[in-house]
Write a protein that holds these residues in place. Structure first.
Motif, PDB file in Angstrom:
ATOM      1  N   VAL A  56      -3.539 -19.059   5.163  1.00 17.53           N
ATOM      2  CA  VAL A  56      -3.140 -17.848   5.878  1.00 17.53           C
ATOM      3  C   VAL A  56      -2.891 -16.770   4.835  1.00 17.53           C
ATOM      4  O   VAL A  56      -2.275 -17.026   3.806  1.00 17.53           O
ATOM      5  N   GLU A  57      -3.384 -15.560   5.140  1.00 15.56           N
ATOM      6  CA  GLU A  57      -3.226 -14.422   4.228  1.00 15.56           C
ATOM      7  C   GLU A  57      -2.187 -13.482   4.833  1.00 15.56           C
ATOM      8  O   GLU A  57      -2.234 -13.216   6.031  1.00 15.56           O
ATOM      9  N   SER A  58      -1.253 -13.012   4.022  1.00 12.78           N
ATOM     10  CA  SER A  58      -0.259 -12.067   4.540  1.00 12.78           C
ATOM     11  C   SER A  58       0.102 -11.066   3.448  1.00 12.78           C
ATOM     12  O   SER A  58      -0.030 -11.358   2.265  1.00 12.78           O
ATOM     13  N   PRO A  59       0.567  -9.869   3.845  1.00 12.44           N
ATOM     14  CA  PRO A  59       0.938  -8.870   2.843  1.00 12.44           C
ATOM     15  C   PRO A  59       2.182  -9.308   2.075  1.00 12.44           C
ATOM     16  O   PRO A  59       3.067  -9.948   2.644  1.00 12.44           O
ATOM     17  N   ASP A  60       2.220  -8.958   0.802  1.00 14.50           N
ATOM     18  CA  ASP A  60       3.382  -9.259  -0.038  1.00 14.50           C
ATOM     19  C   ASP A  60       4.418  -8.164   0.188  1.00 14.50           C
ATOM     20  O   ASP A  60       4.156  -7.005  -0.101  1.00 14.50           O
ATOM     21  N   PRO A  61       5.608  -8.508   0.705  1.00 14.97           N
ATOM     22  CA  PRO A  61       6.620  -7.480   0.974  1.00 14.97           C
ATOM     23  C   PRO A  61       7.085  -6.745  -0.289  1.00 14.97           C
ATOM     24  O   PRO A  61       7.547  -5.614  -0.211  1.00 14.97           O
ATOM     25  N   SER A  62       6.913  -7.361  -1.456  1.00 12.00           N
ATOM     26  CA  SER A  62       7.383  -6.724  -2.688  1.00 12.00           C
ATOM     27  C   SER A  62       6.291  -5.919  -3.400  1.00 12.00           C
ATOM     28  O   SER A  62       6.556  -5.282  -4.412  1.00 12.00           O
ATOM     29  N   HIS A  63       5.058  -5.962  -2.885  1.00 11.05           N
ATOM     30  CA  HIS A  63       3.948  -5.266  -3.553  1.00 11.05           C
ATOM     31  C   HIS A  63       2.949  -4.852  -2.491  1.00 11.05           C
ATOM     32  O   HIS A  63       2.242  -5.681  -1.942  1.00 11.05           O
TER      33      HIS A  63
END
Length: 87
Positions: A56-63
């Motif tokens: 699963v691909e998800s956005p990195d909350p820190s970048h």
């Protein structure tokens, strides 16, 4: 450059092991480094694994521009109810 079938399976296994070892998702550069696979080849593998439902691909909350990869069973599922022992 085509990937040989045996090489593809071995690489995919290594990639999945690296992702499984990461607690809360792992970035593509970190996977490439840990698995010893080039970014281009890794990108192709991740695409196939995503389509197969294995990652699963998800956005990195820190970048903002980085994506994190994880196994589907690592996804937080707050609605999951514990099994009902009385049932």
């Amino acid at each position: 450059g085509e990937i040989a079938p045996g090489e593809s399976d071995a690489s995919a296994t290594v990639i999945l092991e690296v992702i499984a070892a990461a607690d809360k998702g792992i970035s593509r550069p970190a996977i490439a480094s840990a698995a010893g696979i080039g970014e281009t080849k890794l990108r192709r593998h991740l695409e196939k694994l995503k389509l197969a439902g294995k990652v699963v691909e998800s956005p990195d909350p820190s970048h903002r521009q980085r994506l994190l990869y994880r196994l589907p069973d690592m996804v937080d599922e707050p609605r999951k109810t514990p099994p009902n022992p009385a049932a």
